[in-house]
Write a protein that holds these residues in place. Structure first.
Motif, PDB file in Angstrom:
ATOM      1  N   LEU A 155       0.795  -1.231   0.000  1.00  0.00           N
ATOM      2  CA  LEU A 155       0.000   0.000   0.000  1.00  0.00           C
ATOM      3  C   LEU A 155       0.824   1.276   0.000  1.00  0.00           C
ATOM      4  N   ALA A 156       2.142   1.173  -0.171  1.00  0.00           N
ATOM      5  CA  ALA A 156       2.990   2.355   0.000  1.00  0.00           C
ATOM      6  C   ALA A 156       2.617   3.495  -0.939  1.00  0.00           C
ATOM      7  N   VAL A 157       2.290   3.168  -2.194  1.00  0.00           N
ATOM      8  CA  VAL A 157       1.958   4.211  -3.158  1.00  0.00           C
ATOM      9  C   VAL A 157       0.707   4.964  -2.727  1.00  0.00           C
ATOM     10  N   GLY A 158      -0.327   4.222  -2.353  1.00  0.00           N
ATOM     11  CA  GLY A 158      -1.565   4.860  -1.932  1.00  0.00           C
ATOM     12  C   GLY A 158      -1.396   5.652  -0.654  1.00  0.00           C
ATOM     13  N   VAL A 159      -0.662   5.078   0.292  1.00  0.00           N
ATOM     14  CA  VAL A 159      -0.445   5.767   1.567  1.00  0.00           C
ATOM     15  C   VAL A 159       0.258   7.099   1.347  1.00  0.00           C
ATOM     16  N   LEU A 160       1.171   7.153   0.372  1.00  0.00           N
ATOM     17  CA  LEU A 160       1.954   8.358   0.134  1.00  0.00           C
ATOM     18  C   LEU A 160       1.065   9.558  -0.205  1.00  0.00           C
ATOM     19  N   PHE A 161       0.094   9.368  -1.098  1.00  0.00           N
ATOM     20  CA  PHE A 161      -0.694  10.505  -1.560  1.00  0.00           C
ATOM     21  C   PHE A 161      -2.074  10.599  -0.911  1.00  0.00           C
ATOM     22  N   TRP A 162      -2.706   9.465  -0.662  1.00  0.00           N
ATOM     23  CA  TRP A 162      -4.079   9.529  -0.172  1.00  0.00           C
ATOM     24  C   TRP A 162      -4.178   9.908   1.296  1.00  0.00           C
ATOM     25  N   THR A 163      -3.112   9.728   2.077  1.00  0.00           N
ATOM     26  CA  THR A 163      -3.214  10.085   3.498  1.00  0.00           C
ATOM     27  C   THR A 163      -3.277  11.596   3.711  1.00  0.00           C
ATOM     28  N   THR A 164      -2.970  12.395   2.704  1.00  0.00           N
ATOM     29  CA  THR A 164      -3.171  13.841   2.835  1.00  0.00           C
ATOM     30  C   THR A 164      -4.477  14.286   2.181  1.00  0.00           C
ATOM     31  N   ALA A 165      -4.919  13.591   1.130  1.00  0.00           N
ATOM     32  CA  ALA A 165      -6.119  14.012   0.406  1.00  0.00           C
ATOM     33  C   ALA A 165      -7.403  13.429   1.000  1.00  0.00           C
ATOM     34  N   GLU A 166      -7.393  12.129   1.313  1.00  0.00           N
ATOM     35  CA  GLU A 166      -8.629  11.480   1.750  1.00  0.00           C
ATOM     36  C   GLU A 166      -9.225  12.075   3.026  1.00  0.00           C
ATOM     37  N   PRO A 167      -8.418  12.387   4.064  1.00  0.00           N
ATOM     38  CA  PRO A 167      -9.042  12.930   5.281  1.00  0.00           C
ATOM     39  C   PRO A 167      -9.796  14.234   5.020  1.00  0.00           C
ATOM     40  N   LEU A 168      -9.382  14.990   4.004  1.00  0.00           N
ATOM     41  CA  LEU A 168     -10.089  16.234   3.677  1.00  0.00           C
ATOM     42  C   LEU A 168     -11.481  15.939   3.139  1.00  0.00           C
ATOM     43  N   TYR A 169     -11.602  14.875   2.348  1.00  0.00           N
ATOM     44  CA  TYR A 169     -12.925  14.460   1.861  1.00  0.00           C
ATOM     45  C   TYR A 169     -13.857  14.150   3.031  1.00  0.00           C
ATOM     46  N   HIS A 170     -13.374  13.360   3.986  1.00  0.00           N
ATOM     47  CA  HIS A 170     -14.225  12.941   5.100  1.00  0.00           C
ATOM     48  C   HIS A 170     -14.506  14.100   6.062  1.00  0.00           C
ATOM     49  N   PHE A 171     -13.529  14.965   6.230  1.00  0.00           N
ATOM     50  CA  PHE A 171     -13.689  16.122   7.129  1.00  0.00           C
ATOM     51  C   PHE A 171     -14.737  17.096   6.579  1.00  0.00           C
ATOM     52  N   MET A 172     -14.694  17.336   5.279  1.00  0.00           N
ATOM     53  CA  MET A 172     -15.609  18.300   4.667  1.00  0.00           C
ATOM     54  C   MET A 172     -16.853  17.639   4.061  1.00  0.00           C
ATOM     55  N   GLY A 173     -16.909  16.310   4.071  1.00  0.00           N
ATOM     56  CA  GLY A 173     -18.076  15.618   3.526  1.00  0.00           C
ATOM     57  C   GLY A 173     -18.332  14.306   4.230  1.00  0.00           C
ATOM     58  N   PRO A 174     -18.661  14.339   5.534  1.00  0.00           N
ATOM     59  CA  PRO A 174     -18.922  13.090   6.260  1.00  0.00           C
ATOM     60  C   PRO A 174     -20.200  12.417   5.757  1.00  0.00           C
ATOM     61  N   PRO A 175     -20.435  11.142   6.111  1.00  0.00           N
ATOM     62  CA  PRO A 175     -21.640  10.449   5.655  1.00  0.00           C
ATOM     63  C   PRO A 175     -22.906  11.214   6.037  1.00  0.00           C
ATOM     64  N   SER A 176     -23.860  11.256   5.129  1.00  0.00           N
ATOM     65  CA  SER A 176     -25.099  12.001   5.398  1.00  0.00           C
ATOM     66  C   SER A 176     -25.880  11.388   6.551  1.00  0.00           C
ATOM     67  N   SER A 177     -25.777  10.064   6.721  1.00  0.00           N
ATOM     68  CA  SER A 177     -26.539   9.401   7.783  1.00  0.00           C
ATOM     69  C   SER A 177     -25.902   9.571   9.158  1.00  0.00           C
ATOM     70  N   SER A 178     -24.675  10.109   9.207  1.00  0.00           N
ATOM     71  CA  SER A 178     -23.973  10.237  10.494  1.00  0.00           C
ATOM     72  C   SER A 178     -24.459  11.430  11.308  1.00  0.00           C
ATOM     73  N   GLY A 179     -25.054  12.398  10.639  1.00  0.00           N
ATOM     74  CA  GLY A 179     -25.495  13.609  11.320  1.00  0.00           C
ATOM     75  C   GLY A 179     -24.363  14.546  11.682  1.00  0.00           C
ATOM     76  N   ALA A 188     -29.433   1.382   6.130  1.00  0.00           N
ATOM     77  CA  ALA A 188     -30.545   1.917   6.924  1.00  0.00           C
ATOM     78  C   ALA A 188     -30.880   3.354   6.546  1.00  0.00           C
ATOM     79  N   GLY A 189     -29.859   4.156   6.316  1.00  0.00           N
ATOM     80  CA  GLY A 189     -30.077   5.563   5.990  1.00  0.00           C
ATOM     81  C   GLY A 189     -29.987   5.875   4.512  1.00  0.00           C
ATOM     82  N   GLU A 190     -29.962   4.811   3.669  1.00  0.00           N
ATOM     83  CA  GLU A 190     -29.806   4.972   2.221  1.00  0.00           C
ATOM     84  C   GLU A 190     -28.634   5.915   1.901  1.00  0.00           C
ATOM     85  N   ASP A 191     -27.539   5.658   2.589  1.00  0.00           N
ATOM     86  CA  ASP A 191     -26.338   6.495   2.498  1.00  0.00           C
ATOM     87  C   ASP A 191     -25.350   5.826   1.543  1.00  0.00           C
TER      88      ASP A 191
END
Length: 516
Positions: free
Chosen positions: A98-122, A304-307
């Motif tokens: 997973l080294a290639v993915g870890v290199l780039f996605w560990t900076t980009a992916e958390p921004l997706y989740h931080f600014m767009g969490p699951p709709s069913s999570s509230g 359950a939440g059609e998420d």
């Protein structure tokens, strides 16, 4: 002894399907993407429960095996000698998974989740709770679960190949469960698994070319046109084919060792000069959330939440890891001879997962810090300029960025090469008849060159003229059959858990030489 020769029923179906896909996508891209998207959506919708359960099951299976009497067994028999030293073994494992993915996605992916969490999570986008959700999700996606998806089938293959002296084939993982009658399906099983990996390699190479072209463009200017992308793809392919052709002890081992050292230096530097205290405190708190909600997050399907969030992220990842797992198992299993089962699980699961956890703490923590507490606006950069530019922009916030970014480009290049050369090695071996545990496990340079060129051409055509989404979805379509193959293969582990004695004395002792 059998002579080595091409396995046509493995080589040609994979090659022809990929060729047909490239031609179809070039002729009518919209129809091609519509069909592949519909198939992907159907698989992720109808089998999300199985991907979620399957990934968790493999991690539980790894724990059971580790603490069982099977854990003391030596791969290859009691007299087997290691092919690689422990440090080189770990370096190769780390850099070829997973080294290639870890290199780039560990900076980009958390921004997706931080600014767009699951709709069913509230959760409110950009809130402190969303930040904890983001970091804990990174631990789920990139640490113990994905490494278990790779490690368990790799262990099964290693024991079947070295201890039972079965063929160099994915079907060998199933033979202890189904008996020798499974051999009649070995060509089909290997071809399906090979197709998923080759499509995945083309996707990874295309993404890597775009990433490197984006980095080069910061110095040379201009767009990432087909000529620039073609030059980058050609350099990567030439390097990893030469590395794979030079053999395990030279090219792959040396490049992996260099890559591991560079990753370590990069991580230590970013930890020391970055937002150290924030990353540490957020990492510790988020890891607690990850542990506390591990089973809930692992089995979250959004039904359950059609998420749709799990299908976009967690389940999509499980499909990717499963698609790559069977062929990756051949390489990881091949290099494990001479070590015990517990040592195998430590090097292929525990240590890489801990490394990834540390990397996430440093880089995901830094990305979230700059997004939440500065005016850098990494999420805007992600949305407007793409995943690869987030990491480059993050490093611009650190001292010595003018020196670091060229080093980062080199590390990215080496990361793609080290991952690709091990996969090319496994592909070449899988397409070759006559490989045994006591033979030279080298398919020869011709097979590696052929597959390196095929992967390079597919990647270049897709990324330059078609778009990379199509080839990504083609790879993911292999996730379902690969999932079924891996889950069935775990039946062999249950057989061995009940009777480990059948693995303790292989028919012929192996005599591999230890690498320095």
């Amino acid at each position: 002894m059998q002579t080595k020769s091409l396995r046509p029923l493995v080589f040609w179906p994979t090659f022809l399907v990929l060729l047909a896909a490239v031609i179809a996508s070039y002729i009518n891209l919209e129809a091609f993407l519509a069909v592949t998207s519909a198939l992907n959506d159907a698989i992720l919708t109808n089998f999300s429960w199985l991907f979620s359960l399957g990934s968790l099951y493999l991690l539980v299976m790894a724990v059971i095996v580790y603490f069982s009497p099977l854990g003391q067994l030596r791969i290859g028999g009691p007299h087997a000698k290691p092919i690689l030293s422990p440090i080189r073994w770990f370096s190769i494992t780390l850099c070829t998974t997973l080294a290639v993915g870890v290199l780039f996605w560990t900076t980009a992916e958390p921004l997706y989740h931080f600014m767009g969490p699951p709709s069913s999570s509230g959760l409110e986008a950009g809130s402190s709770d969303a930040m904890l959700f983001s970091m804990s999700t990174m631990f789920l996606h990139w640490t113990f679960t994905p490494y278990a998806i790779y490690a368990v089938p790799a262990l099964i293959f290693a024991l079947a190949f070295y201890n039972l002296r079965l063929r160099f084939s994915i079907s060998s993982m199933l033979e202890p469960l189904f008996g020798s009658r499974i051999k009649r399906f070995s060509g089909l099983i290997d071809a399906i698994s090979l197709y998923a990996l080759v499509a995945g390699m083309a996707s990874s190479l295309g993404t890597g070319a775009l990433t490197l072209a984006g980095g080069v463009g910061q110095y040379l200017g201009g767009e990432s046109d087909p000529i620039r992308l073609g030059i980058i793809v050609a350099i990567i392919v030439t390097t990893f084919v030469l590395s794979a052709a030079s053999g395990l002890q030279k090219g792959i081992a040396r490049l992996s060792s260099l890559n591991a050292v560079l990753l370590l230096i990069l991580g230590v530097f970013a930890f020391v000069v970055g937002p150290t205290i924030f990353s540490l405190t957020l990492g510790v708190e988020s890891f607690g959330v990850f542990i506390d909600n591990f089973f809930t997050k692992s089995l979250f399907t959004g039904s359950a939440g059609e998420d749709q969030w799990p299908q976009w992220w967690s389940i999509f990842y499980w499909a990717v890891w499963f698609a790559w797992a069977p062929v990756a198992a051949l390489f990881l299993g091949k290099i494990s001879c001479g070590y015990t089962v517990r040592q195998f699980l430590r090097v292929n699961l525990i240590y890489p997962a801990l490394f990834a956890s540390t990397w996430i703490t440093i880089f995901s923590g830094a990305a979230l810090y700059y997004q939440a507490h500065t005016d850098v606006g990494l999420h805007a950069i992600l949305s407007e300029r793409g995943v690869e530019n987030v990491l480059y922009e993050l490093f611009r916030q650190l001292p010595l960025s003018e020196v670091l970014i060229p080093v980062l480009l080199f590390i990215a290049f080496i990361s793609y090469v080290t991952a690709a050369d091990s996969q090319t090695d496994a592909i070449g071996n899988l397409c070759t008849r006559g490989l045994t545990a006591d033979s030279d496990l080298n398919a020869g340079i011709t097979m590696k060159v052929v597959w390196g060129v095929i992967v390079g051409i597919v990647a270049w055509v897709m990324v330059s003229f078609v778009g990379i989404d199509g080839i990504k979805m083609l790879s993911n379509l292999g996730g379902l059959p690969a999932l079924l193959i891996v889950l069935m293969a775990t039946g062999s582990l249950w057989v061995w858990l009940r009777n480990p004695q059948q693995l303790s004395d292989p028919p012929t002792p192996t005599s591999n030489k230890r690498a320095s």
